[in-house]
Design a protein around this motif. Structure first.
Motif, PDB file in Angstrom:
ATOM      1  N   ILE A  66      11.145 -31.346 -26.551  1.00  0.00           N
ATOM      2  CA  ILE A  66      10.084 -30.364 -26.275  1.00  0.00           C
ATOM      3  C   ILE A  66      10.497 -29.025 -26.881  1.00  0.00           C
ATOM      4  O   ILE A  66      11.592 -28.524 -26.597  1.00  0.00           O
ATOM      5  N   ALA A  67       9.614 -28.465 -27.706  1.00  0.00           N
ATOM      6  CA  ALA A  67       9.870 -27.134 -28.266  1.00  0.00           C
ATOM      7  C   ALA A  67       8.697 -26.240 -27.956  1.00  0.00           C
ATOM      8  O   ALA A  67       7.565 -26.703 -27.863  1.00  0.00           O
ATOM      9  N   ASP A  68       8.982 -24.960 -27.824  1.00  0.00           N
ATOM     10  CA  ASP A  68       7.866 -24.026 -27.807  1.00  0.00           C
ATOM     11  C   ASP A  68       8.049 -23.046 -28.936  1.00  0.00           C
ATOM     12  O   ASP A  68       9.171 -22.758 -29.351  1.00  0.00           O
ATOM     13  N   ASP A  69       6.948 -22.599 -29.489  1.00  0.00           N
ATOM     14  CA  ASP A  69       7.008 -21.426 -30.343  1.00  0.00           C
ATOM     15  C   ASP A  69       6.089 -20.417 -29.690  1.00  0.00           C
ATOM     16  O   ASP A  69       4.967 -20.746 -29.286  1.00  0.00           O
ATOM     17  N   SER A  70       6.611 -19.235 -29.516  1.00  0.00           N
ATOM     18  CA  SER A  70       5.852 -18.258 -28.744  1.00  0.00           C
ATOM     19  C   SER A  70       6.036 -16.892 -29.346  1.00  0.00           C
ATOM     20  O   SER A  70       6.901 -16.683 -30.195  1.00  0.00           O
ATOM     21  N   GLY A  71       5.223 -15.959 -28.900  1.00  0.00           N
ATOM     22  CA  GLY A  71       5.364 -14.609 -29.408  1.00  0.00           C
ATOM     23  C   GLY A  71       4.319 -13.702 -28.825  1.00  0.00           C
ATOM     24  O   GLY A  71       3.485 -14.108 -28.008  1.00  0.00           O
ATOM     25  N   LEU A  72       4.410 -12.470 -29.261  1.00  0.00           N
ATOM     26  CA  LEU A  72       3.531 -11.418 -28.764  1.00  0.00           C
ATOM     27  C   LEU A  72       2.557 -11.026 -29.875  1.00  0.00           C
ATOM     28  O   LEU A  72       2.986 -10.736 -30.997  1.00  0.00           O
ATOM     29  N   CYS A  73       1.259 -11.021 -29.566  1.00  0.00           N
ATOM     30  CA  CYS A  73       0.235 -10.622 -30.534  1.00  0.00           C
ATOM     31  C   CYS A  73      -0.418  -9.338 -30.035  1.00  0.00           C
ATOM     32  O   CYS A  73      -1.029  -9.337 -28.963  1.00  0.00           O
ATOM     33  N   VAL A  74      -0.259  -8.267 -30.793  1.00  0.00           N
ATOM     34  CA  VAL A  74      -0.766  -6.957 -30.366  1.00  0.00           C
ATOM     35  C   VAL A  74      -2.022  -6.616 -31.175  1.00  0.00           C
ATOM     36  O   VAL A  74      -1.998  -6.614 -32.408  1.00  0.00           O
ATOM     37  N   ASP A  75      -3.106  -6.335 -30.468  1.00  0.00           N
ATOM     38  CA  ASP A  75      -4.402  -6.119 -31.129  1.00  0.00           C
ATOM     39  C   ASP A  75      -4.371  -4.951 -32.116  1.00  0.00           C
ATOM     40  O   ASP A  75      -4.864  -5.068 -33.237  1.00  0.00           O
ATOM     41  N   ALA A  76      -3.768  -3.831 -31.698  1.00  0.00           N
ATOM     42  CA  ALA A  76      -3.758  -2.643 -32.561  1.00  0.00           C
ATOM     43  C   ALA A  76      -2.924  -2.859 -33.827  1.00  0.00           C
ATOM     44  O   ALA A  76      -3.006  -2.077 -34.771  1.00  0.00           O
ATOM     45  N   LEU A  77      -2.121  -3.939 -33.843  1.00  0.00           N
ATOM     46  CA  LEU A  77      -1.288  -4.239 -35.021  1.00  0.00           C
ATOM     47  C   LEU A  77      -1.811  -5.476 -35.750  1.00  0.00           C
ATOM     48  O   LEU A  77      -1.065  -6.158 -36.457  1.00  0.00           O
ATOM     49  N   GLY A  78      -3.074  -5.793 -35.536  1.00  0.00           N
ATOM     50  CA  GLY A  78      -3.676  -6.937 -36.226  1.00  0.00           C
ATOM     51  C   GLY A  78      -3.034  -8.263 -35.845  1.00  0.00           C
ATOM     52  O   GLY A  78      -3.010  -9.205 -36.646  1.00  0.00           O
ATOM     53  N   GLY A  79      -2.497  -8.356 -34.639  1.00  0.00           N
ATOM     54  CA  GLY A  79      -1.905  -9.617 -34.176  1.00  0.00           C
ATOM     55  C   GLY A  79      -0.396  -9.687 -34.365  1.00  0.00           C
ATOM     56  O   GLY A  79       0.258 -10.630 -33.925  1.00  0.00           O
ATOM     57  N   ALA A  80       0.199  -8.678 -35.040  1.00  0.00           N
ATOM     58  CA  ALA A  80       1.667  -8.650 -35.199  1.00  0.00           C
ATOM     59  C   ALA A  80       2.315  -8.332 -33.838  1.00  0.00           C
ATOM     60  O   ALA A  80       1.646  -7.745 -32.983  1.00  0.00           O
ATOM     61  N   PRO A  81       3.565  -8.689 -33.627  1.00  0.00           N
ATOM     62  CA  PRO A  81       4.451  -9.428 -34.529  1.00  0.00           C
ATOM     63  C   PRO A  81       4.147 -10.929 -34.622  1.00  0.00           C
ATOM     64  O   PRO A  81       4.639 -11.582 -35.506  1.00  0.00           O
ATOM     65  N   GLY A  82       3.361 -11.499 -33.719  1.00  0.00           N
ATOM     66  CA  GLY A  82       2.916 -12.891 -33.818  1.00  0.00           C
ATOM     67  C   GLY A  82       4.054 -13.878 -34.051  1.00  0.00           C
ATOM     68  O   GLY A  82       5.058 -13.830 -33.336  1.00  0.00           O
ATOM     69  N   VAL A  83       3.897 -14.740 -35.055  1.00  0.00           N
ATOM     70  CA  VAL A  83       4.924 -15.776 -35.272  1.00  0.00           C
ATOM     71  C   VAL A  83       6.264 -15.168 -35.705  1.00  0.00           C
ATOM     72  O   VAL A  83       7.278 -15.856 -35.739  1.00  0.00           O
ATOM     73  N   TYR A  84       6.250 -13.866 -36.039  1.00  0.00           N
ATOM     74  CA  TYR A  84       7.506 -13.211 -36.440  1.00  0.00           C
ATOM     75  C   TYR A  84       8.164 -12.471 -35.275  1.00  0.00           C
ATOM     76  O   TYR A  84       9.071 -11.658 -35.481  1.00  0.00           O
ATOM     77  N   SER A  85       7.710 -12.714 -34.033  1.00  0.00           N
ATOM     78  CA  SER A  85       8.178 -11.943 -32.872  1.00  0.00           C
ATOM     79  C   SER A  85       9.699 -11.892 -32.753  1.00  0.00           C
ATOM     80  O   SER A  85      10.269 -10.831 -32.494  1.00  0.00           O
ATOM     81  N   ALA A  86      10.367 -13.031 -32.950  1.00  0.00           N
ATOM     82  CA  ALA A  86      11.820 -13.071 -32.746  1.00  0.00           C
ATOM     83  C   ALA A  86      12.540 -12.252 -33.815  1.00  0.00           C
ATOM     84  O   ALA A  86      13.582 -11.658 -33.560  1.00  0.00           O
ATOM     85  N   ARG A  87      11.981 -12.226 -35.017  1.00  0.00           N
ATOM     86  CA  ARG A  87      12.674 -11.548 -36.137  1.00  0.00           C
ATOM     87  C   ARG A  87      11.925 -10.294 -36.603  1.00  0.00           C
ATOM     88  O   ARG A  87      12.012  -9.897 -37.760  1.00  0.00           O
TER      89      ARG A  87
END
Ligand code: IMP
Length: 206
Positions: A66-87
């Motif tokens: 079982i793996a998860d990929d997760s992250g934070l999507c911020v509206d004012a940043l167009g969805g960033a950091p998104g899939v790049y949250s960890a890095r």
């Protein structure tokens, strides 16, 4: 059935175990098995990256992974950091939080909306996949607060507190990962019931 959790992130391992073990699942982390994951997260979506990690952990261990990929999507940043949250900053959690605060400097409170997203992939030894997703809406604060959780939790507000100020169970009850894992467990139970049903039918026809 025994599962391996395909992540090296200790914060995630704690949350996976906290939620899955009371539901009766036996789970080990890769670290507990003396292994580590060395894959590039090249997917364009959380779901693709989760699949990449689960496949590799299944290949390494021969167990359902079982793996998860997760992250934070911020509206004012167009969805960033998104899939790049960890890095995001290249400098770990502290650097990521500082970069997020810099990027949001001058953004008013009502526009600091965002969400945590969690995609789960479970790859079974026969290479079939079970997926689930969960999201958690929140606001990005102006300063770090609290020392619970991990990652962006000290900046992620739900109500008047950051996730850094939430207790473990409080976070699990509303978090993206909690929701995704509970949805995953439901699907897993359905899958197990279907498998039992098919076995029974085969026996009946003999
Ligand atoms: P992944 O390991 O590639 O899925 O990256 C996930 C990253 O997203 C983490 O390193 C954190 O920066 C962030 N993240 C995901 N879930 C959470 C959470 O529950 N709390 C805080 N940060 C999170």
């Amino acid at each position: 059935m025994k599962f391996v959790i395909a992540t090296g992130n200790e914060g995630k391992v704690r949350e996976f175990k906290r939620i899955l073990e009371p539901m009766g699942f036996e789970v080990s982390s890769l670290k507990e098995m003396g292994l580590s994951l060395d894959v590039e997260e090249t997917g364009a979506t959380f779901a693709e990256n989760a699949r990449i990690k689960a496949k590799e952990a299944c290949r390494l261990t021969g167990l359902a992974a079982i793996a998860d990929d997760s992250g934070l999507c911020v509206d004012a940043l167009g969805g960033a950091p998104g899939v790049y949250s960890a890095r995001y900053s290249g400098e770990g959690d502290d650097g990521n939080n500082q970069k997020l605060l810099r990027e949001l400097a001058g953004v008013p409170a009502e526009e600091r909306t965002g969400r945590y997203v969690c995609a789960i992939s479970c790859i079974f030894p026969d290479q079939t996949e079970l997926t689930a997703e969960g999201t958690c809406e929140g606001m990005i604060g102006y300063a770090l607060s609290g020392n619970h959780g991990f990652g962006y939790d000290p900046l992620f507000y739900v109500g008047d507190r950051s996730f850094g100020q939430y207790g473990d169970e409080e976070k699990d009850a509303i978090s993206h990962r909690g929701k995704a894992l509970r949805a995953f467990c439901e699907k897993l139970k359905e899958r197990q019931a279907k498998t039992m049903d098919e076995r029974r039918k085969k026996i009946d026809y003999k």
